[in-house]
Scaffold this active site. Structure first.
Site, short mmCIF file in Angstrom:
data_model
loop_
_atom_site.label_atom_id
_atom_site.label_comp_id
_atom_site.label_asym_id
_atom_site.label_seq_id
_atom_site.Cartn_x
_atom_site.Cartn_y
_atom_site.Cartn_z
N GLU A 270 41.13 49.86 28.74
CA GLU A 270 40.56 48.42 28.32
C GLU A 270 39.48 48.29 29.21
O GLU A 270 39.65 48.49 30.45
CB GLU A 270 42.02 47.75 28.91
N HIS A 289 43.65 41.57 25.82
CA HIS A 289 44.98 41.55 26.55
C HIS A 289 44.89 39.78 27.17
O HIS A 289 45.19 39.96 28.49
CB HIS A 289 44.48 42.50 27.77
N ALA A 292 49.33 36.65 27.68
CA ALA A 292 49.80 35.76 28.67
C ALA A 292 48.75 34.95 29.48
O ALA A 292 48.84 34.11 30.23
CB ALA A 292 50.45 36.77 29.64
#
Length: 321
Positions: A270, A289, A292
């Protein structure tokens, strides 16, 4: 000299006004990650080799070599749930306490998972991109109501995903050989069926959603063999860790529509390299990503990870007295 605490997550500073006073009140000096990106192990050592007794860590690496070079470190508080970036065996050996911020981001990740599921089922990213290019063509999707989702992993996030999938009328199967003692009541009350074998879940599921940690045993959990066990044309959702999926095999499966679509919030590297062939496929969707990364979850993670660190440091101080 004051004992110091290193804080590495970039978004943590957004809530410094609410949590920093608690740290300072306990007599600690705060060191921040000012790089604007994830820190490397060497960069952590540069700041934490001496006098740093606690670290609030995001996805920055804490392998054994880094932990051993942080000579005064007594506690590590995870800003989130996953601990695969922390060498837990080395931490135990060095008497460094580690704690996760449990229950802080499971709702946000679960909602993101359901969002990716809808995106894959209705081809939303591709449709939006085509409309922006001036192409007004309808794209055939599928309904999720009445379909079967196989949830792999029955932790906090997996359970939240399962409940939401039930809420949109899906049949939910759950596989987790390590379910906790309270699982039966949860499964029964929510109408979720536990499956004993992963192969059975894969064979019955129209969509498979991954919610397990990355370990040597789960690396490439989705591989040529397990993909061949899946329903032809099934969808794959991964909001856990990129390493769970063999990306070369996934590419080949998507290319021939063995899997109709895959949507991920994670990748093996990433960010992925520009021009990555998997990312370039029309039926592969990748977000950065961000599962959250909601205002609600970030605020909870900042509060809980700070509280956890101060409690751990309080315990270690008492033991040393």
């Amino acid at each position: 000299m004051k004992a110091k605490i290193l804080i590495t997550p970039k978004s943590f500073a957004n809530y410094k006004d609410s949590v920093y006073p608690d740290i300072v009140c306990q007599g600690y000096e705060i060191i921040e990650n000012r790089l604007g990106r994830t820190m490397t192990g060497e960069e952590i050592v540069e700041l934490a080799s001496e006098e740093v007794v606690g670290i609030i860590i995001g996805i920055d690496p804490l392998p054994a070599g880094v932990l051993r070079r942080c000579k005064d470190l007594r506690a590590v508080s995870k800003y989130g749930m996953g601990t695969d970036n922390i060498d837990l065996d080395a931490a135990r050996e060095l008497n460094i306490e580690v704690q996760i911020a449990a229950g802080t981001n499971n709702v946000s990740v679960a909602e993101h998972t359901i969002g990716l599921l809808f995106a894959a089922a209705r081809r939303i990213p591709k449709n939006v991109a085509e409309v922006k290019l001036g192409h007004w063509e309808r794209m055939m999707g599928i309904e999720l109501t009445g379909k079967t989702i196989g949830v792999v992993g029955g932790g906090q996030i997996g359970r939240e995903v399962a409940i939401r999938a039930k809420g949109i009328g899906m049949r939910v199967l759950l596989y987790d050989p390590f379910l906790q003692a309270d699982a039966e009541a949860y499964l029964t009350s929510n109408g979720i069926r536990r499956i004993e074998q992963l192969e059975e879940l894969l064979a019955q599921s129209d969509a498979v959603s991954l919610h397990v940690p990355y370990t040597p045993n789960t690396k490439h959990l989705i591989n040529a063999e397990t993909i061949n066990r899946m329903k032809h044309g099934a969808m794959l959702i991964n909001t856990s860790r990129g390493e769970l999926v063999d990306e070369e095999v996934l590419y080949e499966a998507l290319l021939v529509n063995r899997i109709s679509a895959a949507a991920q919030d994670v990748f093996s590297v990433e960010p992925p390299e520009i021009g990555n062939k998997l990312v370039g496929l029309d039926n592969f969707f990748l977000t950065s990503h961000t599962g959250a990364y909601t205002k609600d979850a970030v605020e909870r993670m900042a509060t809980v990870s700070t509280r956890n660190l101060l409690e751990m440091l309080g315990r270690t101080t008492e033991r040393r007295l």
